[in-house]
Scaffold this active site. Structure first.
Site, PDB file in Angstrom:
ATOM      1  N   ARG A  15       0.955  -1.231  -0.089  1.00 37.16           N
ATOM      2  CA  ARG A  15      -0.016   0.136   0.133  1.00 37.16           C
ATOM      3  C   ARG A  15       0.890   1.165   0.075  1.00 37.16           C
ATOM      4  NH1 ARG A  15      -0.516   4.693   2.214  1.00 37.16           N
ATOM      5  NH2 ARG A  15      -0.243   3.921   4.403  1.00 37.16           N
ATOM      6  N   ASP A  16       1.811   1.484   1.040  1.00 40.30           N
ATOM      7  CA  ASP A  16       2.335   2.699   1.265  1.00 40.30           C
ATOM      8  C   ASP A  16       3.633   2.724  -0.135  1.00 40.30           C
ATOM      9  OD1 ASP A  16       3.862   5.127   1.967  1.00 40.30           O
ATOM     10  OD2 ASP A  16       3.072   4.655   3.948  1.00 40.30           O
ATOM     11  N   HIS A  19       3.234   3.947  -3.481  1.00 36.68           N
ATOM     12  CA  HIS A  19       3.630   5.423  -3.938  1.00 36.68           C
ATOM     13  C   HIS A  19       5.033   5.252  -4.787  1.00 36.68           C
ATOM     14  CE1 HIS A  19       0.558   7.588  -1.969  1.00 36.68           C
ATOM     15  NE2 HIS A  19       0.834   7.118  -0.736  1.00 36.68           N
ATOM     16  N   SER A 169       3.091  11.091   8.897  1.00 34.83           N
ATOM     17  CA  SER A 169       3.090  10.828   7.475  1.00 34.83           C
ATOM     18  C   SER A 169       4.317  11.953   6.590  1.00 34.83           C
ATOM     19  CB  SER A 169       1.821  11.672   7.037  1.00 34.83           C
ATOM     20  OG  SER A 169       0.719  11.351   7.572  1.00 34.83           O
ATOM     21  N   HIS A 196       2.963   4.865  13.002  1.00 30.08           N
ATOM     22  CA  HIS A 196       3.235   4.770  11.437  1.00 30.08           C
ATOM     23  C   HIS A 196       4.467   5.598  11.324  1.00 30.08           C
ATOM     24  CE1 HIS A 196       2.041   4.271   7.199  1.00 30.08           C
ATOM     25  NE2 HIS A 196       2.630   5.445   6.967  1.00 30.08           N
ATOM     26  N   HIS A 198       7.493   7.140   9.259  1.00 29.01           N
ATOM     27  CA  HIS A 198       8.491   7.500   7.640  1.00 29.01           C
ATOM     28  C   HIS A 198       9.878   8.040   7.875  1.00 29.01           C
ATOM     29  CE1 HIS A 198       5.578   7.089   4.456  1.00 29.01           C
ATOM     30  NE2 HIS A 198       4.774   7.320   5.390  1.00 29.01           N
ATOM     31  N   TYR A 287       3.811  16.094   3.612  1.00 28.28           N
ATOM     32  CA  TYR A 287       3.616  14.475   3.540  1.00 28.28           C
ATOM     33  C   TYR A 287       4.339  13.841   2.241  1.00 28.28           C
ATOM     34  CZ  TYR A 287      -0.755  11.713   2.567  1.00 28.28           C
ATOM     35  OH  TYR A 287      -2.033  10.846   2.677  1.00 28.28           O
TER      36      TYR A 287
END
Length: 341
Positions: A15-16, A19, A169, A196, A198, A287
Site C-alpha cells: 500500500r504505502d 507510492h 506522514s 506509523h 516515515h 506529506y
C-alpha cells in the site's frame, strides 16, 4: 521482561510502497509479496492504492491493475495473516470498503488529517459493522499538539475504532515528540495505540521503539522500507530490533529477511534512500506522498524541488491538496524569471 510483550505489525509494502512504484503493482507481484509476508508470519498485510481504496484517479495517479484484482490476488495467498486495506474518507467510499470486505479484508485503516477525525465516523462504523478490525490513523500528526491528538483520538474511539495511530506522514516527528503524543493518547484512551513512521529524517525505527516504550502496541512498517518519501520503518529491521529488545511479533526474522531480499527488492525501481528532496520533506514537515509530484513539477517548471517542498510546508498543505504542488512550482518559476530579468 519475564514474559514477552506482543507487538502487532501491519506491513504496508503493498500500500504505502505503491507510492514508490507510481501505483504500478501487478496482481502477480502482489500475490508473490503477500505470500512471502504471510509465510514469514506477518499478522496484517495491507493492499490498496497508495492513497487508499478508490485512489486510482487522475489526481493521485492511476493504478496499473484494478484494486479488485490486487485484493483478490493477495487474498488467494494469505493463509495465516489478515488482509488489510486503507481508506481515506473523501477518496474511498463505503462501496469501496464493502468491496474490500467481500475480497476477504479483515482489517480497515481509516485515515484522516489529524484535525478531521469527525469525517471518519461513518467509515469506522461501517467497518465495525462488517466485523473488521478497525484502526484510525491521524495523519500528519506533527501538525497537532498532543492535546489536539487526544481530542481527535477520542472521536475515533467513540466511533468504534479498536486502535488509533500516531501517523508521522511527513517523517517529521522527533523522538521526544513521538513520546509526548503516544503518552497523551495512552493516558486518555482505553483502546490500543500505534505508530506509523516515515524515514525522511532517518528516525523511523528509533521513533517506533520510542512509541513502543510509551505503550504503543501496533506498528506499521514496510519491507525494505518501500514506501512514500524516504520510505517507512523497514519491517525486517524493526523485527530484528524488537527481537533484541525482547518483544514478540510472531514474525520469523530469517523469513522476513528472505522476503525482503528475494521478493521485494527485485521489484523496487530504485533503492529507498534519503535524498535531498525526501530529507527536505522531513525537515519541512511535508506529506511523504508528495515526493514524486514535487520532483515532476520541479522538472516541468525548472525550479528546485526543495524550494517547492519548503513552501508547501510553510503553507501547511495536506494530503488531497496535490494541485498546490504545481501552483507553488509555477509561482517559484515566475519569481525566478523576474529575478533574472
Amino acid at each position: 521482561m519475564s514474559e514477552k510483550t506482543f507487538v502487532h505489525i501491519l506491513d504496508s509494502t503493498l500500500r504505502d510502497g505503491s507510492h514508490a512504484l507510481s501505483h504500478q503493482f501487478t496482481a502477480e507481484q502482489v500475490a508473490k509479496v503477500a505470500k512471502g509476508l504471510d509465510d514469514a508470519g506477518v499478522e496484517m498485510i495491507e493492499v490498496s492504492h497508495g492513497d487508499g481504496l478508490g485512489g486510482s484517479t487522475v489526481t493521485y495517479g492511476f493504478s496499473k491493475q484494478a484494486e479488485l484484482e490486487l485484493l483478490k490476488a493477495a487474498s488467494s495467498v494469505i493463509k495465516k495473516g489478515k488482509l488489510a486495506v486503507l481508506l481515506l474518507p473523501g477518496i474511498g467510499t463505503k462501496e469501496d470498503l464493502k468491496m474490500a470486505a467481500d475480497c476477504g479484508a479483515k482489517v480497515a485503516q481509516i485515515a484522516t488529517h489529524v484535525t478531521e477525525a469527525d469525517v471518519s465516523e461513518q467509515h469506522i462504523g461501517l467497518a465495525k459493522k462488517m466485523g473488521m478490525e478497525t484502526i484510525g490513523m491521524l495523519m500528519l500528526s506533527h501538525m497537532a499538539s498532543p492535546e489536539k491528538l487526544v481530542e481527535q483520538g477520542k472521536i475515533m474511539e467513540a466511533a468504534g475504532a479498536d486502535v488509533v495511530l500516531v501517523t508521522d506522514s511527513a517523517g517529521a516527528l522527533m523522538p521526544h515528540t513521538v513520546k509526548e503524543r503516544v503518552a497523551a493518547l495512552r493516558a486518555a484512551l482505553k483502546i490500543g495505540i500505534g505508530f506509523h513512521g516515515h524515514n525522511n529524517l532517518s528516525l523511523a525505527v528509533a521513533n517506533s521503539v520510542v512509541a513502543i516504550e510509551e505503550g504503543a502496541r501496533w506498528l506499521d512498517a514496510c519491507t525494505c522500507g518501500l514506501g512514500a518519501g524516504s520510505g517507512n520503518t523497514p519491517t525486517e529491521v524493526l523485527v530484528a530490533v524488537l527481537n533484541k529488545l525482547g518483544y514478540e511479533t510472531g514474525i520469523d526474522l530469517w523469513k522476513i529477511m528472505d522476503t525482503a531480499e528475494e521478493v521485494v527488492r527485485p521489484i523496487m525501481p530504485k533503492p529507498v534512500r534519503i535524498g535531498k528532496a525526501s530529507l527536505t520533506m522531513g525537515y519541512a514537515g511535508v506529506y511523504s506522498s508528495f515526493l514524486l509530484h514535487a520532483d515532476k513539477a520541479a522538472q516541468q517548471f525548472g525550479v528546485d524541488a526543495r524550494d517547492i517542498l519548503v513552501e508547501l510546508g510553510r503553507r501547511k498543505v495536506v494530503g488531497g491538496q496535490e494541485d498546490m504542488i504545481v501552483e507553488v512550482a509555477m509561482e517559484l518559476a515566475e519569481k525566478k524569471k523576474h529575478a533574472a530579468a
